[in-house]
Design an enzyme around this catalytic site. Structure first.
Site, PDB file in Angstrom:
ATOM      1  N   ASN A   1      28.699  42.040  63.833  1.00 49.38           N
ATOM      2  CA  ASN A   1      29.511  41.435  62.583  1.00 49.38           C
ATOM      3  C   ASN A   1      30.761  41.060  62.652  1.00 49.38           C
ATOM      4  O   ASN A   1      31.086  40.427  61.516  1.00 49.38           O
ATOM      5  CB  ASN A   1      29.313  42.957  61.945  1.00 49.38           C
ATOM      6  CG  ASN A   1      29.923  43.987  62.151  1.00 49.38           C
ATOM      7  OD1 ASN A   1      30.367  43.875  63.138  1.00 49.38           O
ATOM      8  ND2 ASN A   1      30.018  45.000  61.377  1.00 49.38           N
TER       9      ASN A   1
ATOM     10  N   GLU B   1      33.536  52.939  68.359  1.00 48.33           N
ATOM     11  CA  GLU B   1      33.306  52.927  66.934  1.00 48.33           C
ATOM     12  C   GLU B   1      31.553  52.859  66.745  1.00 48.33           C
ATOM     13  O   GLU B   1      31.170  51.749  67.020  1.00 48.33           O
ATOM     14  CB  GLU B   1      33.965  51.637  66.540  1.00 48.33           C
ATOM     15  CG  GLU B   1      35.394  51.568  66.853  1.00 48.33           C
ATOM     16  CD  GLU B   1      36.112  50.417  66.667  1.00 48.33           C
ATOM     17  OE1 GLU B   1      35.342  49.425  66.159  1.00 48.33           O
ATOM     18  OE2 GLU B   1      37.426  50.000  66.429  1.00 48.33           O
TER      19      GLU B   1
ATOM     20  N   CYS C   1      30.741  48.412  59.016  1.00 55.23           N
ATOM     21  CA  CYS C   1      30.588  49.892  59.442  1.00 55.23           C
ATOM     22  C   CYS C   1      31.213  50.626  58.375  1.00 55.23           C
ATOM     23  O   CYS C   1      30.843  51.745  58.020  1.00 55.23           O
ATOM     24  CB  CYS C   1      31.428  50.079  60.775  1.00 55.23           C
ATOM     25  SG  CYS C   1      33.026  49.722  60.771  1.00 55.23           S
TER      26      CYS C   1
HETATM   27  P1  NAP Z   1      23.996  47.233  68.503  1.00 59.49           P
HETATM   28  O1  NAP Z   1      22.906  46.902  68.387  1.00 59.49           O
HETATM   29  O2  NAP Z   1      24.499  48.616  68.806  1.00 59.49           O
HETATM   30  O3  NAP Z   1      24.845  46.215  69.613  1.00 59.49           O
HETATM   31  C1  NAP Z   1      26.329  46.615  69.925  1.00 59.49           C
HETATM   32  C2  NAP Z   1      26.363  45.881  71.237  1.00 59.49           C
HETATM   33  O4  NAP Z   1      25.924  46.630  72.282  1.00 59.49           O
HETATM   34  C3  NAP Z   1      26.025  44.823  71.460  1.00 59.49           C
HETATM   35  O5  NAP Z   1      26.796  43.835  72.232  1.00 59.49           O
HETATM   36  C4  NAP Z   1      24.983  44.749  72.182  1.00 59.49           C
HETATM   37  O6  NAP Z   1      24.109  43.574  72.983  1.00 59.49           O
HETATM   38  C5  NAP Z   1      25.381  45.689  73.169  1.00 59.49           C
HETATM   39  N1  NAP Z   1      24.182  46.735  73.741  1.00 59.49           N
HETATM   40  C6  NAP Z   1      22.829  46.767  73.474  1.00 59.49           C
HETATM   41  N2  NAP Z   1      22.153  47.753  74.043  1.00 59.49           N
HETATM   42  C7  NAP Z   1      23.348  48.192  75.037  1.00 59.49           C
HETATM   43  C8  NAP Z   1      23.149  48.959  76.277  1.00 59.49           C
HETATM   44  N3  NAP Z   1      22.082  49.596  76.416  1.00 59.49           N
HETATM   45  N4  NAP Z   1      24.245  49.264  77.003  1.00 59.49           N
HETATM   46  C9  NAP Z   1      25.292  48.532  76.417  1.00 59.49           C
HETATM   47  N5  NAP Z   1      25.489  47.768  75.415  1.00 59.49           N
HETATM   48  C10 NAP Z   1      24.385  47.286  74.793  1.00 59.49           C
HETATM   49  O7  NAP Z   1      25.196  47.008  67.179  1.00 59.49           O
HETATM   50  P2  NAP Z   1      25.118  45.878  66.311  1.00 59.49           P
HETATM   51  O8  NAP Z   1      23.632  45.710  65.685  1.00 59.49           O
HETATM   52  O9  NAP Z   1      25.398  44.744  66.976  1.00 59.49           O
HETATM   53  O10 NAP Z   1      26.180  46.449  65.397  1.00 59.49           O
HETATM   54  C11 NAP Z   1      25.762  47.017  63.747  1.00 59.49           C
HETATM   55  C12 NAP Z   1      26.096  48.570  64.114  1.00 59.49           C
HETATM   56  O11 NAP Z   1      27.474  48.657  64.684  1.00 59.49           O
HETATM   57  C13 NAP Z   1      26.072  49.233  63.041  1.00 59.49           C
HETATM   58  O12 NAP Z   1      25.561  50.402  63.374  1.00 59.49           O
HETATM   59  C14 NAP Z   1      27.535  49.370  62.450  1.00 59.49           C
HETATM   60  O13 NAP Z   1      28.019  50.844  61.788  1.00 59.49           O
HETATM   61  C15 NAP Z   1      28.323  49.809  64.023  1.00 59.49           C
HETATM   62  N6  NAP Z   1      29.834  49.078  63.755  1.00 59.49           N
HETATM   63  C16 NAP Z   1      30.626  50.120  63.849  1.00 59.49           C
HETATM   64  C17 NAP Z   1      31.997  49.761  63.769  1.00 59.49           C
HETATM   65  C18 NAP Z   1      32.986  50.597  63.510  1.00 59.49           C
HETATM   66  O14 NAP Z   1      34.058  50.379  63.499  1.00 59.49           O
HETATM   67  N7  NAP Z   1      32.773  51.986  63.675  1.00 59.49           N
HETATM   68  C19 NAP Z   1      32.317  48.539  63.665  1.00 59.49           C
HETATM   69  C20 NAP Z   1      31.454  47.493  63.485  1.00 59.49           C
HETATM   70  C21 NAP Z   1      30.115  47.811  63.615  1.00 59.49           C
HETATM   71  P3  NAP Z   1      23.072  42.917  72.401  1.00 59.49           P
HETATM   72  O15 NAP Z   1      23.383  42.035  71.124  1.00 59.49           O
HETATM   73  O16 NAP Z   1      23.071  42.014  73.445  1.00 59.49           O
HETATM   74  O17 NAP Z   1      21.892  43.695  72.371  1.00 59.49           O
HETATM   75  O1  G3P Z   2      32.569  46.924  60.582  1.00 55.39           O
HETATM   76  C1  G3P Z   2      33.630  46.704  61.295  1.00 55.39           C
HETATM   77  C2  G3P Z   2      34.927  47.035  60.735  1.00 55.39           C
HETATM   78  O2  G3P Z   2      35.818  46.751  61.726  1.00 55.39           O
HETATM   79  C3  G3P Z   2      35.319  46.664  59.401  1.00 55.39           C
HETATM   80  O3  G3P Z   2      36.662  46.277  59.008  1.00 55.39           O
HETATM   81  O4  G3P Z   2      38.213  45.561  57.575  1.00 55.39           O
HETATM   82  O5  G3P Z   2      35.777  45.252  57.109  1.00 55.39           O
HETATM   83  O6  G3P Z   2      36.715  47.491  56.900  1.00 55.39           O
HETATM   84  P1  G3P Z   2      36.820  46.019  57.694  1.00 55.39           P
END
Ligand code: NAP
Ligand code: G3P
Length: 488
Positions: A163, A259, A293
């Site tokens: 994202n 995160e 997120c």
């Molecule tokens: P995701 O599916 O968990 O993927 C995140 C990253 O992990 C991608 O680069 C993915 O690669 C990789 N990955 C997948 N399986 C893995 C494994 N077994 N080992 C190591 N890496 C692996 O998340 P997303 O769909 O990209 O993002 C959405 C999620 O992120 C939401 O739940 C959101 O809340 C969270 N998020 C949190 C924050 C925060 O600051 N708290 C910020 C942004 C997003 P691939 O793409 O190749 O699968």
């Molecule tokens: O979901 C990614 C996080 O870094 C969000 O940033 O600025 O959109 O709250 P912001």
């Protein structure tokens, strides 16, 4: 500036040891736009052997990068920030196509990242060590002193989500590099092309060969291998709680900064400025179709003002522009893929079946979910607890402050929460009791400004980000203890 990134116009390469390298297996992944299915480009699907080689290269480069003085590392970061600003439009256009972000938000992401990098460079220059005399501890005198400096950790594996491919990659790379670590970046597959442009910017800015390297390929294929690699000294991960938990289960003795997901609540009290609350909820819940997120993911509103709030929200939601971000500036964009849209649709259906009142939305066209608002969401519905990562907002009515606190804290997540009230005492009472990393008062939940501490508790994360905090997390104190021997 961006030549060499591609074999031809659409086949991208990885940055390894200062060179742009296609994969030796020849296996690639086609990245198609979530907007219209058109091909954005292909990326190498790296083998485990290639990942291994890249991590080893990063290890070798680290001893050289560590010796580059901080003021020079900071200069390089400043240059990267300037280059990024210059290329903001070009990179934003890739973001629009690759992850379906609206153009305005895409440009904002790139510019914010340039600011982040500059701030990081400046922060690192002013971070100093300390000297601690021993005589403050019982039994010691001034003949002993500890001189404490900061050391890099080694090789940082940075894993970013789809994202914010620029911002959430750079917010790992910049603090890691400035602290003297080398970095191996594994971007989300959908988002890789944007991240490769970012890597190009750092390379153009003059980092030494091997200081920043990229690995592309499916997390399901190279993820476990990368995170358990012996040479990786630190993992900085942003993504889902599911993958985050897996990483923490399969790794051992590796420091983690994570995160993860969230279910941020906006708590609306009787005395809240409802127009202010509405403005913040709309931006907080629906921007980038809720794929943040920190998006507002549930409303806990006092029954006495719920009807008024809902009416005002409905009016604003009607005005949100839904459509194709490649063609025009829109508010609601297609979700990242059909699996994500299926998931959000399943939450909508279950809420409807269990009796939630649909105020507006609920419609799906391909991967577009129209902005949706539900009233009377009850605690037995999945929508009350699960993170949709889509433009669907549940309203849960509450009768008093303690009920709001109890429901907010019952979540497995603990990223942020908002409280809307004109009573500072209520705001502090609630803030004190919420189990989250950050409480926003009269503002939407959000990460920035990026030098603030940013952290999730419970299933929302491990450790603290934020510019200074991130530099500290990716470095460690090194103590040299000097004992003065008076007999000499
Ligand atoms: P995701 O599916 O968990 O993927 C995140 C990253 O992990 C991608 O680069 C993915 O690669 C990789 N990955 C997948 N399986 C893995 C494994 N077994 N080992 C190591 N890496 C692996 O998340 P997303 O769909 O990209 O993002 C959405 C999620 O992120 C939401 O739940 C959101 O809340 C969270 N998020 C949190 C924050 C925060 O600051 N708290 C910020 C942004 C997003 P691939 O793409 O190749 O699968
Ligand atoms: O979901 C990614 C996080 O870094 C969000 O940033 O600025 O959109 O709250 P912001």
């Amino acid at each position: 500036m961006f030549n060499n990134l591609c074999c031809d116009e659409k086949c991208y390469k990885n940055l390894i040891n200062g060179k742009w390298v296609g994969c030796t297996s020849g296996k690639t992944i086609e990245i198609k736009s979530p907007v219209d299915g058109s091909l954005v480009g292909s990326i190498p699907s790296m083998t485990k052997e290639e990942v291994d080689e890249t991590i080893r290269i990063a290890k070798e480069a680290q001893t050289k990068w560590r010796d580059v003085p901080i003021n020079e590392r900071a200069k390089i970061l400043h240059k990267a920030a300037v280059l990024l600003e210059e290329k903001a439009e070009e990179i934003a256009d890739i973001l629009v196509r690759e992850i379906a972000k609206d153009k305005k938000s895409a440009v904002a992401e790139v510019k914010r990242t340039a600011d982040y990098i500059k701030f990081t460079a400046d922060a690192a220059k002013s971070m100093e060590g300390e000297s601690i005399p021993a005589d403050s501890f019982p039994g010691f005198n001034r003949s002993k002193i500890s001189v404490v400096t900061r050391e890099p950790l080694g090789v940082v594996l940075a894993i970013s989500p789809f994202n914010y491919p620029i911002n959430l990659s750079a917010s790992k790379i910049a603090p890691a590099l400035v602290a003297g670590n080398t970095v191996v970046l594994k971007p989300a597959t959908q988002g890789s092309i944007s991240a490769l442009y970012l890597a190009r910017v750092f390379q153009e800015a003059g980092i030494i060969d091997g200081a920043l390297n990229t690995i592309t390929g499916r997390g399901s294929e190279i993820g476990d291998y990368s995170v358990t690699h012996d040479i990786v000294d630190f993992i900085n991960f942003t993504g889902s709680t599911e993958v985050g938990k897996r990483i923490s289960q399969i790794t051992s003795m590796k420091p983690l900064l994570m995160e993860l997901g969230g279910k941020d609540a906006a708590i609306i009290l009787e005395d809240a400025d409802l127009d202010l609350a509405v403005k913040n909820i709309i931006a907080g819940a629906y921007s980038y179709s809720g794929q943040r997120c920190t998006a507002v993911k549930r409303i806990l509103v006092m029954n006495s003002v719920a009807d008024k709030l809902i009416e005002k929200l409905k009016e604003k939601i009607k005005d949100l522009k839904v459509g194709n971000p490649i063609k025009e500036q829109v508010d609601i964009v297609p979700l990242i893929n059909s699996k994500a849209a299926d998931f959000v649709e399943s939450l909508i259906k279950e809420a409807e079946e269990k009796g939630a009142k649909l105020i507006i939305g609920g419609k799906r066209e391909n991967n577009i979910i129209y902005p949706t608002l539900f009233d009377n969401v009850s605690l037995d519905m999945r929508l009350a607890w699960e993170e949709p990562f889509g433009p669907v907002l549940p309203i849960i009515r509450i009768n008093n402050i303690d009920e709001a606190i109890e429901i907010s804290n019952r979540s497995e997540y603990g990223l942020q929460a908002s409280v809307f009230t004109n009573n500072i005492n209520s705001a502090f009472y609630i803030a004190d009791k919420l189990e989250v990393g950050t409480v926003q008062v009269n503002n939407k939940t959000e990460r920035g400004p990026d030098h603030f501490p940013f952290l999730g508790v419970k299933a929302s994360g491990i450790g603290t980000q934020g510019i200074r905090y991130s530099i500290e997390a990716m470095s460690r104190p090194k103590a040299v203890v000097i004992t003065i021997n008076k007999d000499i």
